[in-house]
Design a protein around this motif. Structure first.
Motif, PDB file in Angstrom:
ATOM      1  N   GLU A  13       0.947  -1.217  -0.023  1.00  0.00           N
ATOM      2  CA  GLU A  13       0.174  -0.107  -0.083  1.00  0.00           C
ATOM      3  C   GLU A  13       0.865   1.320  -0.112  1.00  0.00           C
ATOM      4  OE1 GLU A  13      -2.676  -0.659   3.508  1.00  0.00           O
ATOM      5  OE2 GLU A  13      -3.610  -2.273   2.338  1.00  0.00           O
ATOM      6  N   MET A  14       2.159   1.304   0.757  1.00  0.00           N
ATOM      7  CA  MET A  14       2.937   2.303   0.944  1.00  0.00           C
ATOM      8  C   MET A  14       3.538   2.550  -0.446  1.00  0.00           C
ATOM      9  SD  MET A  14       6.577   3.045   3.046  1.00  0.00           S
ATOM     10  CE  MET A  14       7.399   1.547   1.982  1.00  0.00           C
ATOM     11  N   ASN A  15       4.051   1.576  -1.003  1.00  0.00           N
ATOM     12  CA  ASN A  15       4.640   1.724  -2.413  1.00  0.00           C
ATOM     13  C   ASN A  15       3.534   2.237  -3.467  1.00  0.00           C
ATOM     14  OD1 ASN A  15       6.835   0.600  -1.450  1.00  0.00           O
ATOM     15  ND2 ASN A  15       6.766  -1.533  -2.645  1.00  0.00           N
ATOM     16  N   LEU A  16       2.500   1.799  -3.322  1.00  0.00           N
ATOM     17  CA  LEU A  16       1.276   2.424  -4.347  1.00  0.00           C
ATOM     18  C   LEU A  16       1.316   3.794  -4.216  1.00  0.00           C
ATOM     19  CD1 LEU A  16      -0.490   1.458  -6.691  1.00  0.00           C
ATOM     20  CD2 LEU A  16      -2.454   1.025  -4.804  1.00  0.00           C
ATOM     21  N   GLU A  17       0.891   4.268  -2.594  1.00  0.00           N
ATOM     22  CA  GLU A  17       0.694   5.497  -2.419  1.00  0.00           C
ATOM     23  C   GLU A  17       1.875   6.480  -2.809  1.00  0.00           C
ATOM     24  OE1 GLU A  17      -0.422   8.336   1.638  1.00  0.00           O
ATOM     25  OE2 GLU A  17      -0.238   6.237   1.687  1.00  0.00           O
ATOM     26  N   GLY A  18       3.270   6.111  -2.373  1.00  0.00           N
ATOM     27  CA  GLY A  18       4.172   6.838  -2.580  1.00  0.00           C
ATOM     28  C   GLY A  18       4.845   6.755  -4.173  1.00  0.00           C
ATOM     29  N   GLY A  19       4.507   5.861  -4.649  1.00  0.00           N
ATOM     30  CA  GLY A  19       5.187   5.577  -6.390  1.00  0.00           C
ATOM     31  C   GLY A  19       6.439   4.893  -6.039  1.00  0.00           C
ATOM     32  N   PHE A  20       6.587   4.090  -5.145  1.00  0.00           N
ATOM     33  CA  PHE A  20       7.936   3.229  -4.987  1.00  0.00           C
ATOM     34  C   PHE A  20       8.147   2.075  -5.652  1.00  0.00           C
ATOM     35  CE2 PHE A  20       7.234   5.445  -0.411  1.00  0.00           C
ATOM     36  CZ  PHE A  20       7.888   6.780  -0.738  1.00  0.00           C
ATOM     37  N   PRO A  21       8.941   1.857  -6.254  1.00  0.00           N
ATOM     38  CA  PRO A  21       9.164   0.579  -7.072  1.00  0.00           C
ATOM     39  C   PRO A  21       9.376  -0.701  -5.869  1.00  0.00           C
ATOM     40  CG  PRO A  21      10.968   1.627  -7.491  1.00  0.00           C
ATOM     41  CD  PRO A  21      10.014   2.414  -6.697  1.00  0.00           C
ATOM     42  N   TYR A  81       8.747  11.397  -0.327  1.00  0.00           N
ATOM     43  CA  TYR A  81       8.621  10.026   0.559  1.00  0.00           C
ATOM     44  C   TYR A  81       8.384  10.347   1.989  1.00  0.00           C
ATOM     45  CZ  TYR A  81      13.214  11.272   2.307  1.00  0.00           C
ATOM     46  OH  TYR A  81      14.357  12.005   2.643  1.00  0.00           O
ATOM     47  N   ARG A  82       8.572  11.489   2.817  1.00  0.00           N
ATOM     48  CA  ARG A  82       8.940  11.504   3.935  1.00  0.00           C
ATOM     49  C   ARG A  82       7.466  11.332   4.672  1.00  0.00           C
ATOM     50  NH1 ARG A  82      12.168  11.747   8.267  1.00  0.00           N
ATOM     51  NH2 ARG A  82      13.610  13.118   7.614  1.00  0.00           N
ATOM     52  N   ARG A  83       6.390  11.916   4.070  1.00  0.00           N
ATOM     53  CA  ARG A  83       4.957  11.821   4.776  1.00  0.00           C
ATOM     54  C   ARG A  83       4.641  10.242   4.644  1.00  0.00           C
ATOM     55  NH1 ARG A  83       0.540  11.171   2.788  1.00  0.00           N
ATOM     56  NH2 ARG A  83       1.019  11.758   0.645  1.00  0.00           N
ATOM     57  N   VAL A  84       4.829   9.957   3.648  1.00  0.00           N
ATOM     58  CA  VAL A  84       4.549   8.697   3.317  1.00  0.00           C
ATOM     59  C   VAL A  84       5.117   7.430   4.201  1.00  0.00           C
ATOM     60  CG1 VAL A  84       4.082   6.707   1.605  1.00  0.00           C
ATOM     61  CG2 VAL A  84       3.642   9.058   0.999  1.00  0.00           C
ATOM     62  N   THR A  85       6.432   7.742   4.381  1.00  0.00           N
ATOM     63  CA  THR A  85       7.355   6.659   4.883  1.00  0.00           C
ATOM     64  C   THR A  85       6.969   6.931   6.527  1.00  0.00           C
ATOM     65  OG1 THR A  85       9.283   8.155   4.830  1.00  0.00           O
ATOM     66  CG2 THR A  85       8.845   6.188   3.434  1.00  0.00           C
ATOM     67  N   SER A  86       7.037   8.315   7.166  1.00  0.00           N
ATOM     68  CA  SER A  86       6.725   8.496   8.269  1.00  0.00           C
ATOM     69  C   SER A  86       5.183   7.654   8.888  1.00  0.00           C
ATOM     70  CB  SER A  86       6.523   9.916   8.652  1.00  0.00           C
ATOM     71  OG  SER A  86       7.790  10.352   8.270  1.00  0.00           O
ATOM     72  N   SER A  87       4.159   8.002   7.882  1.00  0.00           N
ATOM     73  CA  SER A  87       3.023   7.065   8.336  1.00  0.00           C
ATOM     74  C   SER A  87       3.075   5.525   8.392  1.00  0.00           C
ATOM     75  CB  SER A  87       2.049   7.416   7.292  1.00  0.00           C
ATOM     76  OG  SER A  87       0.668   6.924   7.422  1.00  0.00           O
TER      77      SER A  87
END
Length: 133
Positions: A19-27, A113-119
């Protein structure tokens, strides 16, 4: 730890990373312990979670040595950026006294990336607390 809890906790962590990858656009994203042992990962096509875990372990080992040389108490975040703007972010945190690292591959300089990874870190700590005491 009983096997049922480990399996469910691992599944929850993996789902959270997806879910985080999808939200943040992380591969790719990986949760490792302080020694680089992969705990959970989520990777897109062509991405290698085992290789990223190995890199995180090497970066962590180097960061500990540098921190000692500089008199730092530790590192909270390490970023490795290539000339094309892609970067690997390694964020250290504790969950029930376990040292963990969340690493994500950020595809370009424009991606936040900061907000998504902090969450995600807050949610990882909650999941960890539910399954591993």
């Amino acid at each position: 730890m009983d096997k049922q809890n480990v399996k469910n906790g691992s599944n929850e962590l993996t789902q959270l990373l997806e879910e985080m990858n999808l939200e943040g656009g992380f591969p790719i994203s990986v949760i490792t312990d302080a020694q680089g042992l992969a705990i959970a990962s989520a990777a897109g096509e062509g991405m290698n979670a085992d290789r990223q875990s190995a890199v995180v372990a090497f970066i962590q080992k180097t960061a500990v040595q540098v921190a000692k040389q500089l008199g730092f108490s530790g590192s909270e975040e390490i970023s490795l950026v290539d000339t094309d703007g892609k970067h690997l972010i390694c964020r250290s945190f504790k969950a029930n006294n376990f040292d963990l690292i969340l690493s994500v591959m950020v595809p370009d300089r424009a991606t936040s990336y900061r907000r998504v990874t902090s969450s995600a870190i807050k949610k990882i700590i909650d999941i960890w607390s539910n399954y591993w005491k």
